[in-house]
Structures are given as structure tokens and as C-alpha cells.
Design an enzyme around this catalytic site. Structure first.
Site, PDB file in Angstrom:
ATOM      1  N   LEU A  75       0.799  -1.220   0.000  1.00 22.02           N
ATOM      2  CA  LEU A  75       0.000   0.000   0.000  1.00 22.02           C
ATOM      3  C   LEU A  75       0.838   1.280   0.000  1.00 22.02           C
ATOM      4  CD1 LEU A  75      -2.824  -1.178   2.420  1.00 22.02           C
ATOM      5  CD2 LEU A  75      -2.764  -1.247  -0.087  1.00 22.02           C
ATOM      6  N   CYS A  76       2.141   1.149  -0.216  1.00 22.02           N
ATOM      7  CA  CYS A  76       3.008   2.329  -0.316  1.00 22.02           C
ATOM      8  C   CYS A  76       2.878   2.958  -1.704  1.00 22.02           C
ATOM      9  CB  CYS A  76       4.466   1.948  -0.093  1.00 22.02           C
ATOM     10  SG  CYS A  76       4.893   1.689   1.624  1.00 22.02           S
ATOM     11  N   HIS A  77       2.898   4.279  -1.724  1.00 21.42           N
ATOM     12  CA  HIS A  77       2.856   5.002  -2.992  1.00 21.42           C
ATOM     13  C   HIS A  77       4.234   4.988  -3.653  1.00 21.42           C
ATOM     14  CE1 HIS A  77      -0.585   6.737  -0.836  1.00 21.42           C
ATOM     15  NE2 HIS A  77      -1.093   6.979  -2.031  1.00 21.42           N
ATOM     16  N   GLU A 118      10.368   4.213   3.119  1.00 25.16           N
ATOM     17  CA  GLU A 118      11.557   4.114   2.267  1.00 25.16           C
ATOM     18  C   GLU A 118      12.828   4.090   3.113  1.00 25.16           C
ATOM     19  OE1 GLU A 118       8.207   5.077  -0.231  1.00 25.16           O
ATOM     20  OE2 GLU A 118       8.850   5.883   1.695  1.00 25.16           O
ATOM     21  N   ASP A 132      24.225 -11.162   4.268  1.00 26.58           N
ATOM     22  CA  ASP A 132      24.469 -12.023   3.114  1.00 26.58           C
ATOM     23  C   ASP A 132      25.950 -12.102   2.765  1.00 26.58           C
ATOM     24  OD1 ASP A 132      23.742 -13.606   0.768  1.00 26.58           O
ATOM     25  OD2 ASP A 132      24.269 -11.812  -0.370  1.00 26.58           O
TER      26      ASP A 132
END
Length: 162
Positions: A75-77, A118, A132
């Protein structure tokens, strides 16, 4: 704020309509860290990790993640980011804390919605990239303390969590 904005009157999930909101300069700052063995931290500092420059690669991964946040969180723009910057701090156990690398991400835009997600995504992916790149020598690393540190801009103004 006492309601969840991502649900409509019927309780259905939806993307928040930001069309009527003013475009303002928005800043989000998030932080977190990854704890590790002293030998792993030394490997990162020396730049001799088998996969290359750990912090340099983690920085690029964090920047890329900030740009792709709307692809990862439903639901992030999608936003036109004007700045994404990641900073790393090496923390040695002799400071009274665990051996770790701390990451801080600062994300900016000019628009109708904030960039907190973000910034948080940038930190998480940068720390995952460190994991990683170093997992061959230290599978016990722990990502911890990821949180929003600051947000500025918009109708709700500033928030500082320090």
C-alpha cells in the site's frame, strides 16, 4: 491520530488517497544495526571479505531498496525520491556494546506523502546485505533495533525518536 489510514469505512484495505495533500519537502531517517563476532567486524573493516567491499555494496543495496519500496510493501505510494543517503558506523565491543555495524538511512522527497517506509526499507536491506556478504564466516549475526528516528514535513510536522 487514532484510526488506521489504510482501511476504508468497510474495513477493506486500500491505498490512501493523497491527491488533496500539499506537496512539501519530506524527510525520513531510520536506523538499525547488525551485531556480529569481532572477527567478522575486522573482516568488514579491512575490506578483505571474499565478496568485496561489504559496506559499499550494502550502501548501494539500501539505496536501491528505498527506490523499490512501493514494489515491496503493497500500500506504499511510488515516490520520486530526491535523496537517499546511507551512513555506517563501526561499533566495537570495547565501547561497552556488542560488535556491530550501525546503519542510518536518510530519504527525502517533495510530495504529498512521507518517506518513512523508504528509510526503514533502506536500513533493513542494507543490513540484510551485510548479513548475506558475511554469512559464510558468521551465521549468528543479529539484526536489531531497526526504527524510525525522525520524520519531517507534511501536515503532522516533525517527529523525533531519539
Amino acid at each position: 491520530m487514532n484510526t488506521l489510514t489504510h482501511f476504508d469505512d468497510q474495513g477493506q484495505a486500500h491505498m490512501v488517497d493523497v491527491a488533496a495533500k500539499a506537496a512539501t519537502h519530506r524527510i525520513g531517517v531510520a536506523g538499525g544495526r547488525i551485531e556480529m563476532q569481532a572477527s567478522t567486524l575486522a573482516l568488514i573493516e579491512s575490506g578483505t571479505a571474499k565478496k568485496g567491499d561489504v559496506l559499499g555494496i550494502a550502501r548501494i543495496a539500501g539505496i536501491m531498496a528505498a527506490k523499490k519500496t512501493s514494489d515491496l510493501i503493497p500500500l506504499c505510494h511510488p515516490l520520486a525520491l530526491t535523496r537517499v543517503a546511507l551512513a555506517f558506523e563501526v561499533i566495537r565491543a570495547d565501547t561497552g556494546r556488542a560488535n556491530a555495524v550501525a546503519c542510518t538511512a536518510t530519504v527525502e522527497t517533495v510530495g504529498p506523502t512521507g518517506v518513512e517506509m523508504e528509510a526503514l526499507t533502506a536500513v533493513q536491506v542494507a543490513l540484510l546485505t551485510i548479513y548475506d556478504m558475511c554469512k559464510a564466516v558468521d551465521r549468528g549475526m543479529v539484526i536489531t533495533g531497526v526504527q524510525l528516528l525522525e520524520k519531517h514535513g507534511g501536515k503532522s510536522g516533525s517527529f523525533v525518536n531519539r
